[in-house]
Design a protein around this motif. Sequence first.
Motif, PDB file in Angstrom:
ATOM      1  N   GLN A  12     133.857  71.371  18.079  1.00  0.00           N
ATOM      2  CA  GLN A  12     132.404  71.547  17.988  1.00  0.00           C
ATOM      3  C   GLN A  12     131.657  71.140  19.254  1.00  0.00           C
ATOM      4  O   GLN A  12     130.653  70.436  19.205  1.00  0.00           O
ATOM      5  CB  GLN A  12     131.842  70.754  16.798  1.00  0.00           C
ATOM      6  N   GLU A  36     128.539  75.801  19.621  1.00  0.00           N
ATOM      7  CA  GLU A  36     128.442  76.538  18.364  1.00  0.00           C
ATOM      8  C   GLU A  36     127.954  77.955  18.658  1.00  0.00           C
ATOM      9  O   GLU A  36     126.847  78.134  19.159  1.00  0.00           O
ATOM     10  CB  GLU A  36     127.490  75.828  17.397  1.00  0.00           C
ATOM     11  N   PHE A  59     133.223  77.808  16.729  1.00  0.00           N
ATOM     12  CA  PHE A  59     133.095  76.617  17.550  1.00  0.00           C
ATOM     13  C   PHE A  59     134.057  76.740  18.728  1.00  0.00           C
ATOM     14  O   PHE A  59     135.232  77.053  18.544  1.00  0.00           O
ATOM     15  CB  PHE A  59     133.407  75.355  16.754  1.00  0.00           C
ATOM     16  N   GLY A 110     127.255  71.634  19.965  1.00  0.00           N
ATOM     17  CA  GLY A 110     127.826  71.222  18.699  1.00  0.00           C
ATOM     18  C   GLY A 110     127.780  69.724  18.474  1.00  0.00           C
ATOM     19  O   GLY A 110     127.325  68.951  19.327  1.00  0.00           O
TER      20      GLY A 110
END
Length: 210
Positions: A31, A34, A49, A175
């Motif tokens: 992550q 994103e 991700f 992320g």
Amino acid sequence: IMLKNYNHQIIGFALTMVAWILCCISMGLPQWQEWHYEDPMTFKPTVAFVGIWKACVFHNDNNSSNIRICHQYNYRDSFVPLYIRINQHLLLVSSLLGLFGKITTIIALSTMCMRRVPRNAICNPFSLSGILNVIASSFLYLAILLNYVSTIRKWGVAFPPSFNMPSHPDTQKMGSAMALAITAAVFFLLSGTIFLSLNLAISKTPRSKI
């Protein structure tokens, strides 16, 4: 080392431990970026991700549940862009420096507890730990900054067809792994500052004259 600084050393060690754990966790998470785009096969909104070592795609099946498919990549993959390769090295160096900082902190704590530090010593046994933690924090900040710039400027990744991912998404944002990396960098910096400030306290302590 003065007894009143003992709590500072324990706090610095705790910060080092938490920072190193968070650094390792963030390095393994996908992550970092994103991505949002429309799947060319199903024409459905898709979330993916893009991390430092792998990319994960979430697909919706007929039961309205998400299916996560992850793809690993490494140093030998030619499609990995330069900014991801740089971040791979930055995070690896940060984790190694954090590990060495943790080890040197344990050694310094054991030395202090065993009373092996001379009473008239002006050298702080935690100096090396502080330097390693500050450098680890700097490398982490560089990785965070590079990922931030790549996200804002929408740098893409030419994934192979087997990944079933576009080279550029419709929209992308940072992320949740970034939050862990930022926290780790702050904790590394705080612990390094604590350990190095102990050196100033020791050097300013008046020594008795014989």
